[in-house]
Write a protein that holds these residues in place. Structure first.
Motif, PDB file in Angstrom:
ATOM      1  N   SER A 237       0.856  -1.196   0.000  1.00 27.07           N
ATOM      2  CA  SER A 237       0.000   0.000   0.000  1.00 27.07           C
ATOM      3  C   SER A 237       0.886   1.237   0.000  1.00 27.07           C
ATOM      4  N   PRO A 238       0.483   2.295  -0.720  1.00 27.49           N
ATOM      5  CA  PRO A 238       1.337   3.481  -0.814  1.00 27.49           C
ATOM      6  C   PRO A 238       1.588   4.095   0.567  1.00 27.49           C
ATOM      7  N   PRO A 239       2.860   4.279   0.956  1.00 27.89           N
ATOM      8  CA  PRO A 239       3.153   4.895   2.256  1.00 27.89           C
ATOM      9  C   PRO A 239       2.721   6.357   2.272  1.00 27.89           C
ATOM     10  N   SER A 240       2.409   6.852   3.482  1.00 29.33           N
ATOM     11  CA  SER A 240       1.917   8.225   3.636  1.00 29.33           C
ATOM     12  C   SER A 240       3.019   9.251   3.343  1.00 29.33           C
ATOM     13  N   ALA A 241       2.687  10.228   2.472  1.00 24.10           N
ATOM     14  CA  ALA A 241       3.640  11.304   2.165  1.00 24.10           C
ATOM     15  C   ALA A 241       3.863  12.171   3.399  1.00 24.10           C
ATOM     16  N   GLU A 242       2.832  12.322   4.238  1.00 27.63           N
ATOM     17  CA  GLU A 242       2.969  13.141   5.460  1.00 27.63           C
ATOM     18  C   GLU A 242       3.965  12.492   6.420  1.00 27.63           C
ATOM     19  N   LEU A 243       3.830  11.155   6.599  1.00 33.26           N
ATOM     20  CA  LEU A 243       4.765  10.474   7.513  1.00 33.26           C
ATOM     21  C   LEU A 243       6.184  10.511   6.959  1.00 33.26           C
TER      22      LEU A 243
END
Ligand SMILES: NC(=O)c1ccc[n+]([C@@H]2O[C@H](COP(=O)([O-])OP(=O)(O)OC[C@H]3O[C@@H](n4cnc5c(N)ncnc54)[C@H](OP(=O)(O)O)[C@@H]3O)[C@@H](O)[C@H]2O)c1
Length: 311
Positions: A237-243
């Motif tokens: 799943s695409p990792p969060s850009a914010e994290l």
């Protein structure tokens, strides 16, 4: 021809061994006699209908997007292969797959099979191998000396990713359960974390690259293992850009596409003795339900091969 088809989405009971029409080949297609196919988690995710919004199919579907076999006939525009050639491929997922005696494949999606391994072994390489390559080489651009954490080192993708990272001179840390420590060590991992008895994010730090093959909580905890400027690449799943921004790191996501050039490079690595697919189990085409059950258990150590015909 004999094939395993599904006529509706559902559980393992929808897998039907039956007669199916021979594939029709287009101008650029190879008609390939399948010697071996391999199971990937995407097969049962498609079978269950989990990907129906993303991948539109018309029933019946022949599953299976790994193949090793022999070219039987070629379309009029084919230039790279001829009848009798041994090829392997991860073909277009929107066409019928390789749980069948024959498959039609665009010549640009095929490469010559590695010479030093069997068809069964070669069939277990394309999908997982291209995925590992796309993550480590194309997306993370790993360099010699970099530190790479690979989750599920005993899995179909992880077992190849460890060897690929080592072949590029990386320092490899891999997660695995205790029972698979000897296997994962034999693949070249420098450090092992038994995920059942240790929290990997407590003991693995300052990684240049994390390869996420699990998703969910494992992906979330993986940020703690990265160094600033590092990259977390997932295939689940695409990792969060914010994290990623919060950890001064980068995020990547890969969804595999057919790639004959990468297949040729993987074959060269195999024939040079730098990589070997790990086979967890081999099943006959008729035993497809057992093969899916093993894959769905999440416990296979390496790849699951489906043996279809004579070499
Ligand atoms: N995006 C893409 O293009 C792409 C391509 C290929 C695969 N995928 C996805 O990537 C995932 C992995 O694929 P795969 O073929 O490698 O799967 P797999 O071969 O079925 O993975 C099974 C392995 O995972 C290990 N495992 C399970 N949970 C674990 C955990 N929490 N930590 C460490 N190891 C764990 C198991 O070892 P133990 O028994 O020791 O736990 C087992 O050896 C699947 O979800 C698949 O759909 C995506």
């Amino acid at each position: 021809m004999k094939a395993v088809r599904i006529h509706t989405y559902g559980g393992q009971e929808v897998l039907t061994v039956e007669d199916a029409p021979m594939p029709e080949i287009g101008e650029r297609d190879l008609l390939v006699r399948v010697v071996a196919s391999a199971i990937n988690p995407v097969d049962w995710k498609i079978r269950a209908g989990y990907l129906k919004d993303m991948l539109p199919y018309q029933f019946p579907i022949i599953l299976g997007w790994d193949v090793s076999g022999v070219v039987e006939a070629v379309g009029s525009g084919v230039t790279k292969f001829k009848p009798g050639d041994a090829i392997y491929s991860r073909p277009n997922i929107l066409r019928n797959g390789s749980y069948a005696e024959f498959i039609a494949i665009d010549e640009n999606e095929a490469a010559f099979k590695p010479k030093t391994i069997s068809h069964a072994c070669a069939a277990s390489l394309p999908l997982a191998g291209i995925t590992a390559w796309d993550v480590l080489i194309k997306t993370a651009n790993i360099q010699a000396g970099q530190r790479v954490l690979i989750h599920a080192g005993s899995g179909g993708v992880g077992s190849l990713a460890i060897q690929l990272a080592k072949a590029h001179g990386a320092h490899v840390v891999a997660t695995t359960s205790g029972k698979n420590i000897p296997l994962v060590k034999s693949l070249g991992a420098d450090q092992l974390v038994d995920y059942r008895s240790q929290q990997f994010d407590h003991v693995v730090h300052e990684m240049d690259v994390v390869f996420d093959t699990i998703g969910g909580e494992v992906q979330e905890k993986s940020w703690a293992s990265l160094k600033a400027g590092g990259i977390l690449v997932s295939i689940v799943s695409p990792p969060s850009a914010e994290l990623a921004a919060a950890h001064s790191a980068r995020a990547g996501f890969v969804f595999i596409q057919p790639d004959a050039e990468v297949l040729a490079q993987l074959a060269a690595l195999v024939d040079a003795g730098k990589m070997r697919p790990i086979i967890a189990a081999e099943f006959a085409l008729e035993d497809i339900v057992k093969a899916h059950a093993l894959s769905e258990s999440g416990r296979a150590d390496g790849k699951i091969v489906l043996y279809v015909g004579k070499p």
